[in-house]
Design a protein around this motif. Sequence first.
Motif, PDB file in Angstrom:
ATOM      1  N   PRO A 178       0.833  -1.211   0.000  1.00 13.42           N
ATOM      2  CA  PRO A 178       0.000   0.000   0.000  1.00 13.42           C
ATOM      3  C   PRO A 178       0.862   1.254   0.000  1.00 13.42           C
ATOM      4  O   PRO A 178       2.084   1.195   0.170  1.00 13.42           O
ATOM      5  CB  PRO A 178      -0.779  -0.124   1.311  1.00 13.42           C
ATOM      6  N   GLY A 179       0.207   2.392  -0.205  1.00 16.85           N
ATOM      7  CA  GLY A 179       0.900   3.670  -0.069  1.00 16.85           C
ATOM      8  C   GLY A 179       1.425   4.262  -1.354  1.00 16.85           C
ATOM      9  O   GLY A 179       2.275   5.152  -1.315  1.00 16.85           O
ATOM     10  N   LEU A 180       0.942   3.825  -2.520  1.00 16.55           N
ATOM     11  CA  LEU A 180       1.375   4.391  -3.797  1.00 16.55           C
ATOM     12  C   LEU A 180       0.354   5.441  -4.226  1.00 16.55           C
ATOM     13  O   LEU A 180      -0.776   5.119  -4.577  1.00 16.55           O
ATOM     14  CB  LEU A 180       1.488   3.295  -4.859  1.00 16.55           C
ATOM     15  N   LYS A 181       0.745   6.702  -4.214  1.00 16.98           N
ATOM     16  CA  LYS A 181      -0.164   7.786  -4.585  1.00 16.98           C
ATOM     17  C   LYS A 181      -0.088   8.034  -6.086  1.00 16.98           C
ATOM     18  O   LYS A 181       0.989   7.960  -6.688  1.00 16.98           O
ATOM     19  CB  LYS A 181       0.157   9.059  -3.813  1.00 16.98           C
ATOM     20  N   ALA A 182      -1.243   8.337  -6.682  1.00 12.46           N
ATOM     21  CA  ALA A 182      -1.305   8.555  -8.118  1.00 12.46           C
ATOM     22  C   ALA A 182      -2.419   9.554  -8.433  1.00 12.46           C
ATOM     23  O   ALA A 182      -3.415   9.642  -7.700  1.00 12.46           O
ATOM     24  CB  ALA A 182      -1.560   7.243  -8.844  1.00 12.46           C
ATOM     25  N   TYR A 183      -2.231  10.284  -9.528  1.00 14.42           N
ATOM     26  CA  TYR A 183      -3.291  11.165 -10.025  1.00 14.42           C
ATOM     27  C   TYR A 183      -4.014  10.418 -11.136  1.00 14.42           C
ATOM     28  O   TYR A 183      -3.398   9.969 -12.100  1.00 14.42           O
ATOM     29  CB  TYR A 183      -2.723  12.483 -10.556  1.00 14.42           C
ATOM     30  N   GLN A 184      -5.329  10.300 -11.014  1.00 15.31           N
ATOM     31  CA  GLN A 184      -6.120   9.492 -11.928  1.00 15.31           C
ATOM     32  C   GLN A 184      -6.930  10.384 -12.858  1.00 15.31           C
ATOM     33  O   GLN A 184      -7.828  11.098 -12.427  1.00 15.31           O
ATOM     34  CB  GLN A 184      -7.051   8.580 -11.127  1.00 15.31           C
TER      35      GLN A 184
ATOM     36  N   PRO B 284       4.725   9.033  -9.525  1.00 13.30           N
ATOM     37  CA  PRO B 284       6.121   9.498  -9.483  1.00 13.30           C
ATOM     38  C   PRO B 284       7.035   8.565 -10.269  1.00 13.30           C
ATOM     39  O   PRO B 284       6.681   7.414 -10.557  1.00 13.30           O
ATOM     40  CB  PRO B 284       6.459   9.471  -7.989  1.00 13.30           C
ATOM     41  N   PRO B 285       8.225   9.019 -10.616  1.00  8.34           N
ATOM     42  CA  PRO B 285       9.174   8.160 -11.337  1.00  8.34           C
ATOM     43  C   PRO B 285       9.618   6.991 -10.476  1.00  8.34           C
ATOM     44  O   PRO B 285       9.458   6.992  -9.250  1.00  8.34           O
ATOM     45  CB  PRO B 285      10.336   9.097 -11.660  1.00  8.34           C
ATOM     46  N   LEU B 286      10.194   5.989 -11.130  1.00  7.52           N
ATOM     47  CA  LEU B 286      10.578   4.761 -10.440  1.00  7.52           C
ATOM     48  C   LEU B 286      11.547   5.031  -9.299  1.00  7.52           C
ATOM     49  O   LEU B 286      11.485   4.379  -8.256  1.00  7.52           O
ATOM     50  CB  LEU B 286      11.187   3.774 -11.439  1.00  7.52           C
ATOM     51  N   SER B 287      12.446   5.986  -9.468  1.00  7.57           N
ATOM     52  CA  SER B 287      13.422   6.283  -8.409  1.00  7.57           C
ATOM     53  C   SER B 287      12.734   6.740  -7.130  1.00  7.57           C
ATOM     54  O   SER B 287      13.178   6.413  -6.022  1.00  7.57           O
ATOM     55  CB  SER B 287      14.408   7.355  -8.884  1.00  7.57           C
ATOM     56  N   ILE B 288      11.621   7.470  -7.265  1.00  8.42           N
ATOM     57  CA  ILE B 288      10.861   7.912  -6.093  1.00  8.42           C
ATOM     58  C   ILE B 288      10.068   6.748  -5.505  1.00  8.42           C
ATOM     59  O   ILE B 288      10.022   6.554  -4.288  1.00  8.42           O
ATOM     60  CB  ILE B 288       9.921   9.071  -6.460  1.00  8.42           C
ATOM     61  N   ILE B 289       9.442   5.958  -6.367  1.00  8.33           N
ATOM     62  CA  ILE B 289       8.643   4.824  -5.887  1.00  8.33           C
ATOM     63  C   ILE B 289       9.504   3.865  -5.079  1.00  8.33           C
ATOM     64  O   ILE B 289       9.102   3.374  -4.022  1.00  8.33           O
ATOM     65  CB  ILE B 289       7.995   4.095  -7.079  1.00  8.33           C
TER      66      ILE B 289
ATOM     67  N   LYS C  74       4.145   4.580 -19.812  1.00 13.13           N
ATOM     68  CA  LYS C  74       4.931   5.632 -20.446  1.00 13.13           C
ATOM     69  C   LYS C  74       5.848   6.220 -19.386  1.00 13.13           C
ATOM     70  O   LYS C  74       5.388   6.857 -18.438  1.00 13.13           O
ATOM     71  CB  LYS C  74       4.021   6.710 -21.038  1.00 13.13           C
ATOM     72  N   ASP C  75       7.123   5.996 -19.546  1.00 14.50           N
ATOM     73  CA  ASP C  75       8.101   6.400 -18.535  1.00 14.50           C
ATOM     74  C   ASP C  75       8.768   7.699 -18.976  1.00 14.50           C
ATOM     75  O   ASP C  75       9.506   7.726 -19.962  1.00 14.50           O
ATOM     76  CB  ASP C  75       9.149   5.292 -18.367  1.00 14.50           C
ATOM     77  N   TYR C  76       8.499   8.778 -18.235  1.00 16.98           N
ATOM     78  CA  TYR C  76       9.104  10.062 -18.529  1.00 16.98           C
ATOM     79  C   TYR C  76      10.356  10.295 -17.677  1.00 16.98           C
ATOM     80  O   TYR C  76      10.645  11.398 -17.260  1.00 16.98           O
ATOM     81  CB  TYR C  76       8.075  11.185 -18.329  1.00 16.98           C
ATOM     82  N   ARG C  77      11.039   9.185 -17.407  1.00 15.15           N
ATOM     83  CA  ARG C  77      12.333   9.174 -16.718  1.00 15.15           C
ATOM     84  C   ARG C  77      12.255   9.868 -15.368  1.00 15.15           C
ATOM     85  O   ARG C  77      11.589   9.421 -14.472  1.00 15.15           O
ATOM     86  CB  ARG C  77      13.420   9.787 -17.619  1.00 15.15           C
ATOM     87  N   ASP C  78      12.914  11.016 -15.217  1.00 18.37           N
ATOM     88  CA  ASP C  78      13.008  11.683 -13.915  1.00 18.37           C
ATOM     89  C   ASP C  78      11.781  12.527 -13.586  1.00 18.37           C
ATOM     90  O   ASP C  78      11.729  13.138 -12.516  1.00 18.37           O
ATOM     91  CB  ASP C  78      14.248  12.577 -13.863  1.00 18.37           C
ATOM     92  N   GLU C  79      10.793  12.584 -14.481  1.00 21.18           N
ATOM     93  CA  GLU C  79       9.644  13.451 -14.261  1.00 21.18           C
ATOM     94  C   GLU C  79       8.471  12.693 -13.615  1.00 21.18           C
ATOM     95  O   GLU C  79       8.127  12.932 -12.475  1.00 21.18           O
ATOM     96  CB  GLU C  79       9.206  14.060 -15.600  1.00 21.18           C
ATOM     97  N   TYR C  80       7.882  11.768 -14.353  1.00 21.06           N
ATOM     98  CA  TYR C  80       6.765  10.982 -13.843  1.00 21.06           C
ATOM     99  C   TYR C  80       6.522   9.823 -14.795  1.00 21.06           C
ATOM    100  O   TYR C  80       7.155   9.706 -15.851  1.00 21.06           O
ATOM    101  CB  TYR C  80       5.496  11.831 -13.678  1.00 21.06           C
ATOM    102  N   MET C  81       5.589   8.960 -14.418  1.00 22.40           N
ATOM    103  CA  MET C  81       5.186   7.837 -15.262  1.00 22.40           C
ATOM    104  C   MET C  81       3.682   7.925 -15.502  1.00 22.40           C
ATOM    105  O   MET C  81       2.920   8.293 -14.594  1.00 22.40           O
ATOM    106  CB  MET C  81       5.529   6.495 -14.595  1.00 22.40           C
ATOM    107  N   ALA C  82       3.266   7.607 -16.724  1.00 16.04           N
ATOM    108  CA  ALA C  82       1.846   7.553 -17.070  1.00 16.04           C
ATOM    109  C   ALA C  82       1.481   6.095 -17.293  1.00 16.04           C
ATOM    110  O   ALA C  82       2.015   5.445 -18.193  1.00 16.04           O
ATOM    111  CB  ALA C  82       1.558   8.378 -18.318  1.00 16.04           C
ATOM    112  N   ILE C  83       0.578   5.580 -16.458  1.00 19.60           N
ATOM    113  CA  ILE C  83       0.199   4.174 -16.485  1.00 19.60           C
ATOM    114  C   ILE C  83      -1.206   4.048 -17.060  1.00 19.60           C
ATOM    115  O   ILE C  83      -2.174   4.531 -16.471  1.00 19.60           O
ATOM    116  CB  ILE C  83       0.222   3.562 -15.071  1.00 19.60           C
TER     117      ILE C  83
END
Length: 344
Positions: free
Chosen positions: A102-108, A134-139, A318-327
């Motif tokens: 748990p604990g993964l925040k996302a904008y839907q 958030p990007p994978l490094s943050i997750i 869609k991985d925007y590297r250091d910015e964010y990811m779109a799932i």
Amino acid sequence: MSNVNAGIFNFPQVLRRLGHRTKQVRDLVFVRDAIFAKSAGTHKDTDGSPGGGSGRTAQMSGPPVTFGYESTGSTQTLAANVDGYISKDTVYYVDSPEIMLPGLKAYQSPIVSRVGKLERTGHRITGACTFHIPPLSIIKSLDNFTDCKAFSEIETYDTFFDIERSIVKPTDTGEVTQQTTTFTMAANQPGYEVDRLQFKIKTAGVLDYVLLTGLQNNATATLKWDGNLTLSSSDFITVDLPISKVSDGDTTSIYKDGTRSEYTADTDTDADFDIDKMFGDSENKLQSVIVQLTASVAVEIKDIYLYKACEWSVENIKDYRDEYMAIGAVRVRGDRSSRRRAYG
């Protein structure tokens, strides 16, 4: 303008700010099913006949043959030099149990929550949305995610659980010293809309079990998630358990610091626990939720939700590297509440 450095897009900060203004910021549970060992063959029948003859006693040449069928266990090892094979032909399986973090925040956004489709087998509800996370490094720096060795990245066909609608929201307890914490439901509380139970708990004690009680045709029905997990007196641990469509002996996971604790379902009572049959009269109702520790100790429980779950399967990333990811995700669970109430 081409020389201006815009810097890194601070997506976690954006989520925090948006979370105060819109409910499109969701608190998700990341789920990945267990990966089981695949069956491997090392012998054949001595007379060459498939499935007959004198039995599978003749050693096959070469490495073990993997048939692709999964076994019931998540770990299987063919040791070096077994049946004369050299170590380079050894087949190893790494333990990969269910992941539930748990604990993964996302904008839907945007979201199509419910699209009905009439099919030969009946009526099915589907949906689609995009989760911006958030990007994978943050997750990988989040609680549990950072310590869970089995998690390396988000993959297609992973699953997100979301609280589509809170059905029952008991009052937070505050810090009290006790072994048993009971949350009593309202009179004739229906349960057919409830899929899962989630709460946050902070204590130095050990979580013994979580018990749900109810009536089905005036017979006592209970669902007990039984296990053993030492909790934390300094941090809240999130517990998220299935309630709907659970059978005796099913297992689920609670993660703390990236380590999995297994809890097993026990429904051995007068009636097999089926929350869909608790449609909300005096003889068919959800009665209580009990959180039991192994001893009396200071405990605080908050954010308790008995909720209708929305289950999303990751379809594209869609991985925007250091910015964010779109799932891109599709809804894979969409029971109609009216049918659950009518049919149980």
